[in-house]
Design a protein around this motif. Sequence first.
Motif, mmCIF file in Angstrom:
data_model
loop_
_atom_site.group_PDB
_atom_site.id
_atom_site.type_symbol
_atom_site.label_atom_id
_atom_site.label_comp_id
_atom_site.label_asym_id
_atom_site.label_seq_id
_atom_site.Cartn_x
_atom_site.Cartn_y
_atom_site.Cartn_z
ATOM 1 N N GLU A 48 41.510 65.973 34.977
ATOM 2 C CA GLU A 48 42.951 65.705 35.032
ATOM 3 C C GLU A 48 43.270 64.299 34.529
ATOM 4 O OE1 GLU A 48 44.574 66.259 38.906
ATOM 5 O OE2 GLU A 48 44.272 68.428 38.884
ATOM 6 N N ALA A 51 42.739 64.130 30.709
ATOM 7 C CA ALA A 51 43.841 64.798 30.003
ATOM 8 C C ALA A 51 45.095 63.946 30.061
ATOM 9 C CB ALA A 51 44.087 66.182 30.603
ATOM 10 N N ALA A 52 45.393 63.352 31.212
ATOM 11 C CA ALA A 52 46.578 62.501 31.347
ATOM 12 C C ALA A 52 46.478 61.291 30.423
ATOM 13 C CB ALA A 52 46.753 62.057 32.799
ATOM 14 N N GLY A 90 51.919 71.245 25.666
ATOM 15 C CA GLY A 90 52.313 72.015 26.849
ATOM 16 C C GLY A 90 51.135 72.766 27.440
ATOM 17 N N LEU A 92 48.206 71.716 27.524
ATOM 18 C CA LEU A 92 47.404 70.721 28.249
ATOM 19 C C LEU A 92 48.094 70.251 29.523
ATOM 20 C CD1 LEU A 92 46.086 68.548 25.295
ATOM 21 C CD2 LEU A 92 44.790 70.174 26.694
ATOM 22 N N GLY A 93 49.287 70.788 29.795
ATOM 23 C CA GLY A 93 49.972 70.471 31.046
ATOM 24 C C GLY A 93 51.088 69.464 30.903
ATOM 25 N N LEU A 94 51.447 69.071 29.675
ATOM 26 C CA LEU A 94 52.511 68.093 29.488
ATOM 27 C C LEU A 94 53.860 68.747 29.737
ATOM 28 C CD1 LEU A 94 53.091 65.158 28.534
ATOM 29 C CD2 LEU A 94 53.545 66.141 26.288
ATOM 30 N N GLU A 95 54.667 68.111 30.573
ATOM 31 C CA GLU A 95 56.017 68.589 30.878
ATOM 32 C C GLU A 95 56.986 67.437 30.667
ATOM 33 O OE1 GLU A 95 56.202 69.909 34.908
ATOM 34 O OE2 GLU A 95 54.474 71.221 34.701
ATOM 35 N N TYR A 133 57.800 62.067 30.928
ATOM 36 C CA TYR A 133 56.739 63.080 30.854
ATOM 37 C C TYR A 133 55.831 62.980 32.065
ATOM 38 C CZ TYR A 133 58.095 63.817 26.025
ATOM 39 O OH TYR A 133 58.800 64.123 24.896
ATOM 40 N N ARG A 134 55.363 64.145 32.473
ATOM 41 C CA ARG A 134 54.352 64.218 33.532
ATOM 42 C C ARG A 134 53.348 65.285 33.141
ATOM 43 N NH1 ARG A 134 58.875 66.389 36.645
ATOM 44 N NH2 ARG A 134 59.036 64.382 37.638
ATOM 45 N N ALA A 135 52.164 65.143 33.703
ATOM 46 C CA ALA A 135 51.104 66.143 33.529
ATOM 47 C C ALA A 135 50.577 66.433 34.922
ATOM 48 C CB ALA A 135 49.994 65.629 32.621
ATOM 49 N N GLY A 136 50.941 67.598 35.446
ATOM 50 C CA GLY A 136 50.559 67.924 36.818
ATOM 51 C C GLY A 136 51.166 66.900 37.755
#
Length: 153
Positions: A48, A51-52, A90, A92-95, A133-136
């Motif tokens: 995590e 990836a972040a 997206g 990869l979890g990017l929101e 942006y956030r990732a998880g």
Amino acid sequence: MDGGLPRDADPARLRCLLQERTADLQRVKAEYDNYRKRVRRDRMAVREIAAANILRTLLPVLDAVDRTCAHEPMTPGLADIAHTLDTRLGALGLESFGQEGDPFDPACHEALVHHVSPDATRPTCTRILRAGYRAGPHLLRPATVEVTGPPPG
């Protein structure tokens, strides 16, 4: 001795030894299970964070593509690049977050301008200057916003 046991072994003593060895084995198994869970949890945390970090370094690229899409005529190539970038990041979890009308939250919004309105009941994001942006659970970048709120006092 037959099979590793003394001939004059007391059955009660043997049961006690068996219980001790069984308890030892259960303890070792529980320790190993806990170790496996801890390693799995640590690997997921490292994944995590990695990836972040990668997503955070790609945010300027995403911003450049967004600015280009907003200010240049949309060509098929540019549309394909923008769509592919959004889709892959997206996955990869990017929101992204930050919409006009969202309640202002200093934990995830960065206010550059504050307007006062007598009609406002609470601070509200009235213009998004740069998406957040956030990732998880990781906040990669707060949204940069203009805020409108009630008069002080």
